[in-house]
Design an enzyme around this catalytic site. Structure first.
Site, PDB file in Angstrom:
ATOM      1  N   ARG A 156       4.565 -12.759   9.966  1.00  0.00           N
ATOM      2  CA  ARG A 156       5.243 -11.512   9.653  1.00  0.00           C
ATOM      3  C   ARG A 156       6.523 -11.401  10.465  1.00  0.00           C
ATOM      4  O   ARG A 156       6.678 -12.040  11.500  1.00  0.00           O
ATOM      5  CB  ARG A 156       4.329 -10.312   9.881  1.00  0.00           C
ATOM      6  CG  ARG A 156       3.880 -10.071  11.293  1.00  0.00           C
ATOM      7  CD  ARG A 156       3.208  -8.698  11.430  1.00  0.00           C
ATOM      8  NE  ARG A 156       2.280  -8.386  10.350  1.00  0.00           N
ATOM      9  CZ  ARG A 156       2.297  -7.251   9.630  1.00  0.00           C
ATOM     10  NH1 ARG A 156       3.177  -6.321   9.881  1.00  0.00           N
ATOM     11  NH2 ARG A 156       1.431  -7.041   8.683  1.00  0.00           N
ATOM     12  N   LYS A 202       3.910   0.713   9.207  1.00  0.00           N
ATOM     13  CA  LYS A 202       4.128   1.994   8.547  1.00  0.00           C
ATOM     14  C   LYS A 202       3.427   3.120   9.284  1.00  0.00           C
ATOM     15  O   LYS A 202       3.921   4.242   9.337  1.00  0.00           O
ATOM     16  CB  LYS A 202       3.618   1.923   7.105  1.00  0.00           C
ATOM     17  CG  LYS A 202       4.620   1.323   6.156  1.00  0.00           C
ATOM     18  CD  LYS A 202       4.043   1.272   4.753  1.00  0.00           C
ATOM     19  CE  LYS A 202       3.086   0.120   4.629  1.00  0.00           C
ATOM     20  NZ  LYS A 202       2.394   0.018   3.389  1.00  0.00           N
ATOM     21  N   GLU A 209       0.882  -1.158   0.000  1.00  0.00           N
ATOM     22  CA  GLU A 209       0.000   0.000   0.000  1.00  0.00           C
ATOM     23  C   GLU A 209       0.927   1.217   0.000  1.00  0.00           C
ATOM     24  O   GLU A 209       1.809   1.315   0.859  1.00  0.00           O
ATOM     25  CB  GLU A 209      -0.854  -0.032   1.266  1.00  0.00           C
ATOM     26  CG  GLU A 209      -1.969   0.964   1.245  1.00  0.00           C
ATOM     27  CD  GLU A 209      -2.786   0.946   2.539  1.00  0.00           C
ATOM     28  OE1 GLU A 209      -3.480   1.936   2.784  1.00  0.00           O
ATOM     29  OE2 GLU A 209      -2.708  -0.043   3.300  1.00  0.00           O
TER      30      GLU A 209
HETATM   31  P1  ATP Z   1       2.249  -2.076   7.666  1.00  0.00           P
HETATM   32  O1  ATP Z   1       1.434  -2.348   8.867  1.00  0.00           O
HETATM   33  O2  ATP Z   1       3.688  -1.934   7.958  1.00  0.00           O
HETATM   34  O3  ATP Z   1       1.698  -0.966   6.838  1.00  0.00           O
HETATM   35  P2  ATP Z   1       1.073  -3.735   5.777  1.00  0.00           P
HETATM   36  O4  ATP Z   1       0.935  -5.207   5.733  1.00  0.00           O
HETATM   37  O5  ATP Z   1      -0.149  -2.937   5.951  1.00  0.00           O
HETATM   38  O6  ATP Z   1       2.161  -3.407   6.831  1.00  0.00           O
HETATM   39  P3  ATP Z   1       1.488  -3.389   3.020  1.00  0.00           P
HETATM   40  O7  ATP Z   1       2.083  -2.265   2.282  1.00  0.00           O
HETATM   41  O8  ATP Z   1       0.054  -3.623   2.857  1.00  0.00           O
HETATM   42  O9  ATP Z   1       1.839  -3.186   4.530  1.00  0.00           O
HETATM   43  O10 ATP Z   1       2.314  -4.711   2.768  1.00  0.00           O
HETATM   44  C1  ATP Z   1       2.786  -5.172   1.533  1.00  0.00           C
HETATM   45  C2  ATP Z   1       3.182  -6.609   1.683  1.00  0.00           C
HETATM   46  O11 ATP Z   1       4.227  -6.735   2.649  1.00  0.00           O
HETATM   47  C3  ATP Z   1       2.025  -7.450   2.171  1.00  0.00           C
HETATM   48  O12 ATP Z   1       1.960  -8.627   1.410  1.00  0.00           O
HETATM   49  C4  ATP Z   1       2.367  -7.737   3.604  1.00  0.00           C
HETATM   50  O13 ATP Z   1       1.885  -8.964   4.012  1.00  0.00           O
HETATM   51  C5  ATP Z   1       3.899  -7.717   3.607  1.00  0.00           C
HETATM   52  N1  ATP Z   1       4.388  -7.314   4.920  1.00  0.00           N
HETATM   53  C6  ATP Z   1       4.139  -6.169   5.576  1.00  0.00           C
HETATM   54  N2  ATP Z   1       4.719  -6.159   6.794  1.00  0.00           N
HETATM   55  C7  ATP Z   1       5.382  -7.337   6.909  1.00  0.00           C
HETATM   56  C8  ATP Z   1       6.183  -7.944   7.922  1.00  0.00           C
HETATM   57  N3  ATP Z   1       6.430  -7.327   9.079  1.00  0.00           N
HETATM   58  N4  ATP Z   1       6.697  -9.173   7.694  1.00  0.00           N
HETATM   59  C9  ATP Z   1       6.470  -9.795   6.523  1.00  0.00           C
HETATM   60  N5  ATP Z   1       5.719  -9.292   5.524  1.00  0.00           N
HETATM   61  C10 ATP Z   1       5.177  -8.080   5.702  1.00  0.00           C
HETATM   62 MG    MG Z   2      -1.495  -1.833   5.270  1.00  0.00          MG
END
Ligand code: ATP
Ligand code: MG
Length: 558
Positions: free
Chosen positions: A268, A278, A40
């Site tokens: 994760r 983020k 995202e």
């Molecule tokens: P955040 O909470 O940091 O925004 P998110 O999952 O909302 O994390 P996205 O940008 O939606 O962030 O994530 C893109 C990809 O990265 C998704 O497939 C997500 O599962 C993976 N991802 C995000 N954070 C992690 C993590 N800590 N470990 C492994 N994969 C991750």
């Molecule tokens: Mg997200």
């Protein structure tokens, strides 16, 4: 390190997702492996994302498949184009290249058509309950939910209501489109989940064209199916949502195909002493608690890069931690040993004094400066030698001198004790000056001219070695020494995590370095002998600023 890395790496490489892929290929469920990385664009990538990138792109590489980059930009309010550019740059820096680049917003029309198809199949309806009512009607894990009074609106009315939602005829929050599934399902996400909501914000790709935006759970499976993704990998918190993922694809004629995508979840990455989401990282940036997304204390890829982490070390770290379904917090020492192992063989050696005090060598001639040659890497002669200097005045580190030896094992400089200067002579401290506060300002010493590169001829044993920089050629340099951003192992658990920032997470000192560091380039690692690995900061222009990447040894448990 004591353990066998090859063995660890081997076992880390095999994981349940690879087993699944092997099975799917053998059983001909799929012929090519297609994955995607779906960030995202609402922040910079962090090391958790790196785990997902290495997994998705790595699988595509290993199985001769493809991996797409897809910006999951279904939420108009939070997303920014600068994030899109930084995400692309970070993926490339990590060493990967996508096959196709997509935006979920490219598929807005398809999502809309799918919503119409579900309405026509009596599988979706426009609901005017407000958020609070929807929550109440949903029930709890122990108690079944209640049907919405709008659940049985006829197809024609739903179609025209959805069209009105799309055209901006309702206000934000007035109604939503929901899937009609099962209000008593044990999976809460199947209790008539929201598919579309109204948002009047301008979208960075589609402008004001759309007034309704699809939910992640609706958009994601459809996007995967459009792109022909074979294995859709996400983190464990989406485990239950897999039922919704399947429900959506099962109920759409174009996508309910034998080779349609399937979702698999892995745990994760959580790292000790930092926050990872983020949203939380953004809070640190907005509240000026760090200098930016690329502050070297941040777990972002841009922060780690600025700190001196290499792409190879982060890929290596991802291999070491492996992929599983076990929820755990990773020891920061694993990340640090990845970079240390990467740099030990490659980093050029140099000397820098982080907290200098002057040493005057009284039996060394005035006005004489000697040129000496030191190995760039003691274990790799091919890297050549560097010029260093020696004269009557040098700098050593404050921590390397003490008036009286604290114990017999003390190996640095003390009064009437000999020590070897790295790459130079043996010296012996005779006396010292202090300022009004009692701080040592200058140490006086003598040197033994017969000890360059060899031990004293009379068999005196000189065990200690300290580093130094010759004074007249020394370059002023700023050192930034980092400790973890938080003192708590899991700061993210606290609502007020921002207040828990480690006050010692950054120490700045004015030091000196060898003259050949004048042209040091950012992102190139140096080992400052006895101090650790450093790289020149990439934001400080002509000024010599060195960020400490990592120490020479794991000092976490000391
Ligand atoms: P955040 O909470 O940091 O925004 P998110 O999952 O909302 O994390 P996205 O940008 O939606 O962030 O994530 C893109 C990809 O990265 C998704 O497939 C997500 O599962 C993976 N991802 C995000 N954070 C992690 C993590 N800590 N470990 C492994 N994969 C991750
Ligand atoms: Mg997200």
């Amino acid at each position: 390190m004591g353990y066998n890395l090859t063995l660890m790496e081997e076992s880390a490489r095999t994981n349940f997702i690879r087993h699944q892929i092997d099975t799917d290929l053998t059983q001909k469920n799929t012929s090519t492996i297609k994955t995607r990385f779906p960030p995202e664009p609402n922040g910079y990538l962090h090391i958790g994302h790196a785990k997902s990138i290495c997994l998705n792109f790595g699988l595509a590489q290993d199985y001769g498949g493809t991996c797409n980059l897809r910006f999951d930009d279904t939420n108009p309010e939070k997303e920014e184009t600068t994030f899109i550019e930084s995400i692309k740059a970070d993926i490339r820096w990590l060493g990967f290249e996508w096959d196709e680049i997509h935006y979920s917003s490219d598929y807005f029309q398809t999502f809309y058509n799918c919503a119409i198809e579900l309405i026509k199949k009596r599988l979706a309806y426009v609901c005017f309950l407000n958020t609070e009512e929807i929550r109440k009607y949903r029930g709890t894990l122990k108690q079944a939910g209640k049907n919405s009074p709008y659940r049985d609106t006829c197809i024609e009315d739903n179609l025209s209501l959805l069209a009105k939602m799309k055209d901006g005829k309702f206000s934000e929050g007035e109604c939503v489109l929901r899937a009609k599934i099962d209000m008593s399902s044990p999976f809460m996400c199947l209790r008539d989940p929201t598919l579309y909501r109204i948002r009047f914000d301008k979208h960075h790709q589609t402008g004001n064209e759309w007034r309704i935006y699809p939910m992640y759970d609706f958009a994601h499976p459809i996007s995967d199916a459009i792109e022909g993704i074979s294995h859709s990998l996400c983190t464990l918190e989406f485990q239950d949502n897999r039922h919704l993922y399947d429900w959506i694809l099962d109920n759409l004629d174009d996508f309910n195909q034998p080779n349609r995508p399937h979702q698999y979840e892995f745990s994760r990455l959580n790292l000790e002493y930092t926050v990872m989401s983020k949203r939380k990282l953004q809070q640190l940036v907005k509240e000026n608690l760090v200098s930016g997304w690329d502050d070297p204390r941040m777990p972002t890829l841009s922060g780690l890069r600025r700190r001196g982490y290499t792409a190879a070390s982060i890929r290596d770290f991802s291999e070491r931690i492996g992929v599983s379904k076990v929820d755990a917090t990773t020891d920061i020492a694993i990340l640090e040993s990845s970079i240390r192992d990467a740099l030990n063989n490659s980093a050029a050696r140099t000397m820098g004094v982080i907290d200098p005090i002057k040493v005057i060598i009284e039996n060394y001639p005035f006005d004489q400066v000697e040129t000496l040659y030191a190995p760039i890497h003691p274990q790799n002669e091919l890297m050549g030698k560097r010029k260093i200097f020696f004269s009557r005045e040098i700098y050593i580190d404050r921590a390397d001198f003490t008036e009286t030896m604290p114990n017999k094992k003390y190996k640095r400089l003390a009064l009437n004790k000999e020590v070897r200067l790295r790459n130079a002579y043996v010296i012996n401290a005779t006396t010292f000056d202090t300022d009004f506060d009692g701080n040592i300002t200058t140490v006086y010493a003598t040197y033994d001219a017969n000890t360059l590169g060899k031990n004293p001829a009379d068999g005196r044993k000189v065990k200690g070695v300290i580093h130094f920089v010759e004074a007249s050629h020394a370059l002023q340099a700023e050192f930034r020494i980092y400790k973890p951003l938080f003192t708590l192992e899991n700061p993210g658990k606290n609502d007020n995590f921002q207040q828990l920032i480690n006050p010692k997470s950054l120490t700045i000192t004015d030091g000196v370095v060898e003259p050949n560091m004048e042209n040091a380039k950012p992102e190139v690692a140096y080992q400052f002998e006895r101090e650790g690995y450093f790289c020149r900061d990439n934001q400080s222009g002509d000024k010599l600023v060195f960020n400490k990447t990592v120490g020479l040894r794991n000092t976490w448990n000391q």
